[in-house]
Motif scaffolding. Structure first.
Motif, PDB file in Angstrom:
ATOM      1  N   MET A   1       0.834  -1.201   0.000  1.00 55.18           N
ATOM      2  CA  MET A   1       0.000   0.000   0.000  1.00 55.18           C
ATOM      3  C   MET A   1       0.870   1.254   0.000  1.00 55.18           C
ATOM      4  O   MET A   1       1.979   1.238   0.520  1.00 55.18           O
ATOM      5  CB  MET A   1      -0.894   0.016   1.245  1.00 55.18           C
ATOM      6  N   THR A   2       0.324   2.320  -0.538  1.00 56.38           N
ATOM      7  CA  THR A   2       1.033   3.591  -0.495  1.00 56.38           C
ATOM      8  C   THR A   2       0.114   4.633   0.156  1.00 56.38           C
ATOM      9  O   THR A   2      -1.076   4.364   0.360  1.00 56.38           O
ATOM     10  CB  THR A   2       1.401   4.093  -1.905  1.00 56.38           C
ATOM     11  N   GLU A   3       0.669   5.803   0.408  1.00 55.80           N
ATOM     12  CA  GLU A   3      -0.130   6.887   0.984  1.00 55.80           C
ATOM     13  C   GLU A   3      -1.381   7.169   0.139  1.00 55.80           C
ATOM     14  O   GLU A   3      -2.444   7.442   0.665  1.00 55.80           O
ATOM     15  CB  GLU A   3       0.705   8.179   1.064  1.00 55.80           C
ATOM     16  N   GLN A   4      -1.201   7.080  -1.188  1.00 56.43           N
ATOM     17  CA  GLN A   4      -2.307   7.408  -2.103  1.00 56.43           C
ATOM     18  C   GLN A   4      -3.538   6.542  -1.848  1.00 56.43           C
ATOM     19  O   GLN A   4      -4.668   6.972  -2.062  1.00 56.43           O
ATOM     20  CB  GLN A   4      -1.867   7.210  -3.577  1.00 56.43           C
ATOM     21  N   ASP A   5      -3.303   5.308  -1.399  1.00 63.41           N
ATOM     22  CA  ASP A   5      -4.430   4.391  -1.164  1.00 63.41           C
ATOM     23  C   ASP A   5      -5.325   4.854  -0.013  1.00 63.41           C
ATOM     24  O   ASP A   5      -6.407   4.307   0.179  1.00 63.41           O
ATOM     25  CB  ASP A   5      -3.905   2.980  -0.866  1.00 63.41           C
ATOM     26  N   PHE A   6      -4.878   5.823   0.752  1.00 67.25           N
ATOM     27  CA  PHE A   6      -5.692   6.300   1.882  1.00 67.25           C
ATOM     28  C   PHE A   6      -6.502   7.552   1.532  1.00 67.25           C
ATOM     29  O   PHE A   6      -7.171   8.109   2.375  1.00 67.25           O
ATOM     30  CB  PHE A   6      -4.800   6.566   3.100  1.00 67.25           C
ATOM     31  N   ILE A   7      -6.403   7.975   0.254  1.00 60.95           N
ATOM     32  CA  ILE A   7      -7.204   9.134  -0.170  1.00 60.95           C
ATOM     33  C   ILE A   7      -8.527   8.601  -0.713  1.00 60.95           C
ATOM     34  O   ILE A   7      -8.543   7.854  -1.691  1.00 60.95           O
ATOM     35  CB  ILE A   7      -6.461   9.953  -1.254  1.00 60.95           C
ATOM     36  N   PRO A   8      -9.654   8.959  -0.088  1.00 57.02           N
ATOM     37  CA  PRO A   8     -10.924   8.412  -0.553  1.00 57.02           C
ATOM     38  C   PRO A   8     -11.342   9.022  -1.898  1.00 57.02           C
ATOM     39  O   PRO A   8     -11.028  10.186  -2.173  1.00 57.02           O
ATOM     40  CB  PRO A   8     -11.915   8.777   0.556  1.00 57.02           C
ATOM     41  N   SER A   9     -12.029   8.245  -2.716  1.00 54.68           N
ATOM     42  CA  SER A   9     -12.415   8.762  -4.032  1.00 54.68           C
ATOM     43  C   SER A   9     -13.662   9.650  -3.932  1.00 54.68           C
ATOM     44  O   SER A   9     -13.951  10.429  -4.831  1.00 54.68           O
ATOM     45  CB  SER A   9     -12.667   7.599  -4.994  1.00 54.68           C
ATOM     46  N   GLY A  10     -14.381   9.560  -2.848  1.00 55.32           N
ATOM     47  CA  GLY A  10     -15.584  10.382  -2.668  1.00 55.32           C
ATOM     48  C   GLY A  10     -16.408   9.763  -1.562  1.00 55.32           C
ATOM     49  O   GLY A  10     -16.070   8.676  -1.079  1.00 55.32           O
TER      50      GLY A  10
END
Ligand code: PMV
Length: 361
Positions: A1-10
């Protein structure tokens, strides 16, 4: 996993108002995290016992704003009293987690927090405090997100807690938690804490931690400044490698239940943490005379009785006395008879390994 995976899409739903309450424990590191890089990433892997009695309970009340604001909106209460001095830290935390929790600016929050241990005890509340707050925020995110699996919920809670206070990411679940990537520990990562995946001998699942409050003064060095000392520290690289080596060695110790080898690793880790501070630029001595007296007494008691009791330290003077539950009577008698002169006003906290945070109704 990366940090980006913790940004919700909506988000799928809205929640207008309500509240969540979590009780999150403190933790005590066996292999210490000391030194960081980037955005609260650890310079070395660490492992801790999750505690049970030392905990923070936080209620997050939320109310949807009519219009989102550019600033975060919140009030903070500690033990029922307004605590404006905590606000800058929480504001920084919200800034840091904003991209992972874009709903934050859409709400006004009231954060009510209390600790099970006295505020002036010298026991750090940042791990349990940031963990409890991260879990409350996750509960709100879950409410507006539709489906979040239990695994994803706790993983992101740990990731968010880490951005508040590094060691807080080890205060989400029990009983032994690893934070920081280690080649021999499956699933370990710098991004969040994971349950220690190896075999653990039953003796370690009964461990007690009696915390002797030998010095209740304000911390001499903030943990941010303390971690900062590792930048350019002459022993830093060797220390980071040593922490990994100690974690490697601890795996077999945890599996076999070798309390003697456990003691050797844990005490050396504690002294190394302090050695780093004593040899930094500037340098600090965070132990007090009582800390040293207690350590010496523990060593002679262990030698005389063979009881496998040891100490560990955080970045302060208080002593954590670690031992298996089967030795509780003997150790408590020793603490009450021989150490009573060293802890302030007869204060100690009886804690033990715990199962992690719980949601309260
Ligand atoms: O989480 P911080 O930044 O307060 O750092 C805590 C570091 C130690 O408690 C000294 C060691 C550890 O691993 O918990």
């Amino acid at each position: 996993m990366t940090e980006q995976d913790f940004i919700p899409s909506g988000y799928e739903a809205t929640a207008t108002s309500g509240s969540f309450t979590w009780r999150a424990p403190s933790n005590i590191a066996l292999v210490k995290y000391w030194g960081k890089r980037g955005e609260q990433l650890p310079a070395n892997p660490s492992v801790s016992f999750t505690l049970d009695a030392c905990a923070t309970t936080t209620t997050l009340r939320y109310k949807k704003r009519e219009y989102p604001d550019d600033d975060f909106g919140f009030e903070l209460y500690l033990d029922g009293a307004v605590k404006d001095s905590f606000k800058p830290k929480i504001n920084d935390f919200f800034h840091r987690i904003g991209k992972y929790m874009p709903f934050l600016k859409h709400y006004h929050f009231t954060i009510e927090t209390s600790n099970s241990f006295p505020h002036s005890s010298g026991i750090a509340s940042s791990a349990s405090g940031m963990s409890a707050l991260a879990l409350c925020l996750m509960s709100l995110e879950q409410e507006i997100s539709g489906n979040i699996t239990e695994e994803d919920f706790f993983r992101k809670a740990s990731f968010i807690a880490r951005l508040g206070s590094g060691s807080a990411c080890r205060s989400i679940r029990g009983e032994l938690v690893v934070w920081g990537s280690h080649p021999e520990i499956a699933g370990s990562t710098d991004l969040y804490g994971v349950a220690y995946p190896g075999k653990v001998h039953p003796v370690f699942r009964t461990y007690q931690d009696t915390i002797l409050l030998v010095d209740r003064g304000e911390k001499q060095v903030s943990s941010t400044a303390g971690h900062g000392l590792m930048h350019g520290h002459p022993f830093a690289e060797r220390r980071f490698a040593q922490a990994s080596e100690n974690l490697s060695a601890l795996q077999q110790v945890l599996e076999t239940g070798d309390t003697e080898a456990f003691i050797a690793i844990v005490e050396r880790e504690a002294l190394t943490l302090h050695a780093m501070m004593m040899t930094g630029k500037p340098y600090f001595i965070l132990m007090s005379p009582a800390t040293l007296d207690v350590i010496r007494k523990i060593w002679s008691f262990r030698k005389e009785t063979g009881v496998p009791v040891c100490f560990t330290l955080d970045a302060g003077a208080n002593v954590h006395v670690l031992y298996p539950e089967s030795e509780k009577e003997a150790v408590m008698e020793f603490i009450n008879n021989e150490l009573v002169a060293y802890y302030e006003k007869g204060h100690y906290i009886c804690d033990r390994i715990g199962g992690g945070a719980v949601a309260l109704p």
